[in-house]
Design an enzyme around this catalytic site. Structure first.
Site, PDB file in Angstrom:
ATOM      1  CE  LYS A  68       4.594  19.998   2.357  1.00  0.00           C
ATOM      2  NZ  LYS A  68       3.359  20.069   1.545  1.00  0.00           N
ATOM      3  CG  ASP A 115       0.510  22.676   1.242  1.00  0.00           C
ATOM      4  OD1 ASP A 115       1.033  23.318   0.309  1.00  0.00           O
ATOM      5  OD2 ASP A 115       1.126  21.822   1.910  1.00  0.00           O
TER       6      ASP A 115
END
Ligand code: ATR
Length: 265
Positions: free
Chosen positions: A65, A100
């Site tokens: 990420k 997210d």
């Protein structure tokens, strides 16, 4: 046919392929969603290769990420969070998003939890970071509590209107809070909660990022206290919904995606 996918290591257990493919089927989109597992040091290379091969969109998971920031133009929220979980190849360079954060805020909103007042975020790892920035972006005051207190203070310095604490402050913080999100792994595959049950109350909206089990000890305690509870599958669902909508420009078939996800949890 369009190709979407997930890049991570490992990716074997992912629920994203069935969730996204259910959406393509529902809307008659000619696409596939596949998983890619490059070596742990090859996240950015993987994204560049996907661009070369004409992949339309990628989700990104552990351990890539942060690394993929080198291969994309990050959207402002992803840049501030310092992590990308969704890449859109429609632009050159590809755009990196962090869904997210939006996954958490959409999950809470979907359950009529108002994103106003004070939020307590438990945890200062990757998930805690994304959720703290996401709630601050909504205008909430954010209290971050973490086992390693120094990490909570460091994160709070970056997030607007945030304060860092140790876990011992939770009683007091939660009693005064409107929203509580667990972003630690406490409760995963174990009947444990990171928050003292006595601190929970009926005016609280509680989201647990843990989704195994679906009903964690924290959510059970919160329901007993009369709080509004939101399980971790909703956050997983809405990060996928947000990615789907970024990629296709269409409203995601949320109910269908939710049904398919929950059948597999
Ligand atoms: P993720 O990307 O899922 O957030 P992570 O970055 O490894 O995963 O972060 C895990 C979080 O869970 C951290 O906030 C961690 O606290 P520390 O920073 O003190 O390590 C928290 N955590 C993990 N196990 C914990 C435990 N037994 N009690 C309290 N917090 C715990």
């Amino acid at each position: 046919m369009d190709v979407y996918g997930l890049i991570g290591n490992p990716v074997g257990h992912s629920l994203s392929p069935p969730m996204h493919e259910a959406a393509y089927e529902e809307l008659g989109i000619d696409a596939r969603y596949v998983t890619f597992e490059p070596p742990a040091d090859a996240g950015a290379t993987g994204v560049e290769s996907a661009a070369t091969l004409g992949v339309s969109g990628l989700n990104v998971t552990i351990p890539f990420k942060q690394d993929v920031l080198d291969a994309v133009e990050p959207a402002p929220l992803a840049e501030r969070i310092g992590a990308v979980n969704t890449v859109d190849f429609a632009t050159d360079p590809p755009t990196g998003y962090n869904t997210d954060a939006v996954g958490a805020t959409r999950a809470l909103r979907d359950h009529d939890v108002a994103l106003e007042g004070t939020a307590v975020v438990v945890g200062a790892g990757g998930a805690g970071r994304a959720v703290a920035f996401g709630l601050a972006d909504e205008g909430m005051t954010v209290d971050i509590a973490n086992r390693t207190e120094a990490k909570a203070h460091d994160l709070a310095e970056e997030v607007p209107d945030a304060t860092g604490h140790g876990l011992d402050a939770l009683d007091e913080l939660v009693a005064a809070a409107d929203v509580l999100v667990n972003c630690t792994s406490v409760g995963m595959k174990a009947d444990r909660s990171p928050v003292p049950a006595e601190a929970l109350h009926a005016d609280l909206g509680v989201l647990d990022a843990v989704y195994d089990p679906i009903e964690t000890r924290l959510l059970r305690d919160a329901a007993e206290a009369g709080a509004t509870t939101v399980d971790g599958a909703w956050m997983l669902l809405y990060q996928g919904v947000e990615a789907f909508e970024r990629w296709t420009g269409e409203d995601a078939p949320v109910e269908k995606m939710n049904r398919v996800l929950r059948e597999r949890l």
